[in-house]
Design a protein around this motif. Sequence first.
Motif, mmCIF file in Angstrom:
data_model
loop_
_atom_site.group_PDB
_atom_site.id
_atom_site.type_symbol
_atom_site.label_atom_id
_atom_site.label_comp_id
_atom_site.label_asym_id
_atom_site.label_seq_id
_atom_site.Cartn_x
_atom_site.Cartn_y
_atom_site.Cartn_z
ATOM 1 N N TYR A 1 -3.612 5.006 9.800
ATOM 2 C CA TYR A 1 -3.812 3.679 9.206
ATOM 3 C C TYR A 1 -3.937 3.673 7.681
ATOM 4 N N ASP A 2 -4.507 4.729 7.095
ATOM 5 C CA ASP A 2 -4.706 4.781 5.637
ATOM 6 C C ASP A 2 -3.357 4.625 4.948
ATOM 7 N N GLY A 3 -3.169 3.490 4.288
ATOM 8 C CA GLY A 3 -1.917 3.241 3.569
ATOM 9 C C GLY A 3 -0.861 2.584 4.432
ATOM 10 N N SER B 1 0.880 -1.175 0.000
ATOM 11 C CA SER B 1 0.000 0.000 0.000
ATOM 12 C C SER B 1 0.922 1.231 0.000
ATOM 13 N N HIS B 2 0.555 2.299 0.689
ATOM 14 C CA HIS B 2 1.333 3.556 0.557
ATOM 15 C C HIS B 2 1.661 4.149 1.932
ATOM 16 N N LEU B 3 2.736 4.892 2.031
ATOM 17 C CA LEU B 3 3.165 5.504 3.303
ATOM 18 C C LEU B 3 2.813 6.986 3.369
ATOM 19 N N LEU C 1 -4.006 -4.866 1.580
ATOM 20 C CA LEU C 1 -4.820 -4.834 2.808
ATOM 21 C C LEU C 1 -4.951 -3.369 3.200
ATOM 22 N N HIS C 2 -6.166 -2.943 3.495
ATOM 23 C CA HIS C 2 -6.398 -1.514 3.756
ATOM 24 C C HIS C 2 -7.539 -1.357 4.755
ATOM 25 N N VAL C 3 -7.549 -0.276 5.491
ATOM 26 C CA VAL C 3 -8.718 0.024 6.328
ATOM 27 C C VAL C 3 -9.853 0.427 5.387
ATOM 28 N N GLY D 1 3.465 8.192 -3.186
ATOM 29 C CA GLY D 1 2.525 9.264 -3.508
ATOM 30 C C GLY D 1 1.148 8.831 -3.929
ATOM 31 N N GLU D 2 0.534 7.895 -3.188
ATOM 32 C CA GLU D 2 -0.820 7.452 -3.575
ATOM 33 C C GLU D 2 -1.823 8.579 -3.432
ATOM 34 N N GLU D 3 -1.663 9.426 -2.413
ATOM 35 C CA GLU D 3 -2.711 10.418 -2.137
ATOM 36 C C GLU D 3 -2.749 11.550 -3.157
HETATM 37 MN MN MN Z 1 -5.132 4.656 1.032
#
Ligand code: MN
Length: 406
Positions: free
Chosen positions: A85-87, A74-76, A184-186, A119-121
């Motif tokens: 938690y997101d990412g 996922s992403h940091l 895996l993600h919230v 840079g997912e966001e």
């Molecule tokens: Mn995310």
Amino acid sequence: MSAVIERLAELAQLGRHDAGIDRALATPQERRARERFATWARARGYALTQDDVGNLFARRNGVRDGARSILVGSHLDTVPTGGAYDGAYGVVAALCALEALDERNAATEHPVEAVAWAGEEGSRFPLGCLGSSVFTGAYDGASALALSDALGTTLGQALAASDGGLLDGVSKRDETRVAAYLELHVEQGPILEREGVSLGIVTAIAGQRRYRVAVEGTSGHAGTVPMARRGDALCAAAEMILAAERAALVAGESVATVGSLTVEPNATNVIPRRVTFSVDIRSPDDARIDAVETALRESAGDANARRRVTVAIERLEARAPTPMDPKLRAALGRAVAAIGERAIDVPSGAGHDAICLARIAPTAMLFVPSIGGRSHVAEEETSPHDLEIGVTALAASIVEVDKFVI
Ligand code: MN
Ligand code: HGY
Ligand code: MN
């Protein structure tokens, strides 16, 4: 305290401020998060690689020579007022799942790589899923490095800087063949909590389009220009914003959000000359996104005709609704059953790097509940119990998927 809880608490300090966490791509705090990921991975002997835009991979070897990797990650990075938690959860959980396989001495056919996508966001550089878009060929790498932030710094400059840049001593990543991708993600929504279940298997990720709208009017004295003679850019923008909101309500199963807006010259006694704002439209059904976009464009045409302004709409991104791979979803179902847990099918209104990986490889997602369904806020929360079940389910899913993907 389990590693997933401990590591998330540590990452949550990187970029923390009184309204949440701000950890945008290639900032010092985001680089420190990538450094923590690298330290944890090195401690396990996982081979680290990174590509030119900052995607970071930690590889646990498989036993079949030449097999393509199963990527899990996922992403940091975060939004400016992000939660813990997101990412970050998906990145930490990916490492913890590899470690769980180590502990069980579980060999996999395929190499499995934990991934921190860059840079997912899209909160610093104007492209969401930046790193995974470049990795999957959806966006050109050189163009990504030329993207500028609000201060005019390009991604290439930021990554070349010592404090926000690529990690030292990490070899370059060239391999882009992928056997499968798991994330895996919230959930970032209310469904799992409402249904009282700890795990969700994602059916599809909603389609999403992002725009930048610029409204050019005429500045003037707030006290002397008659209302009938104004070219007020902000009033025109307000009409368009409400038109988008109304269209999403009418279309149903859609959302439209204007999260960012700037006014120039932004003075209380000067008629706004120029307004720029973002528009984010989403739906599981592309036709509904079309309907909202049409309403936005019609409102712009109306403003051009009636309000002495000129409106320009630039579409920055368009991602189609993306179903998750049915065979992988079935494998995740078997994995969840194998650990004695229950999962329900759940759609994703939020966007994820999985939307890009699905273009090049079988892709599936697991969710754990978000307390109150909240995310992109400081109050974002998931129970330790659910965080830990997610890691167990992810490790079991890797084992299941490894049995049949090519
Ligand atoms: Mn995310
Ligand atoms: O906007 C999204 O859905 C994701 O959090 N980037
Ligand atoms: Mn997010």
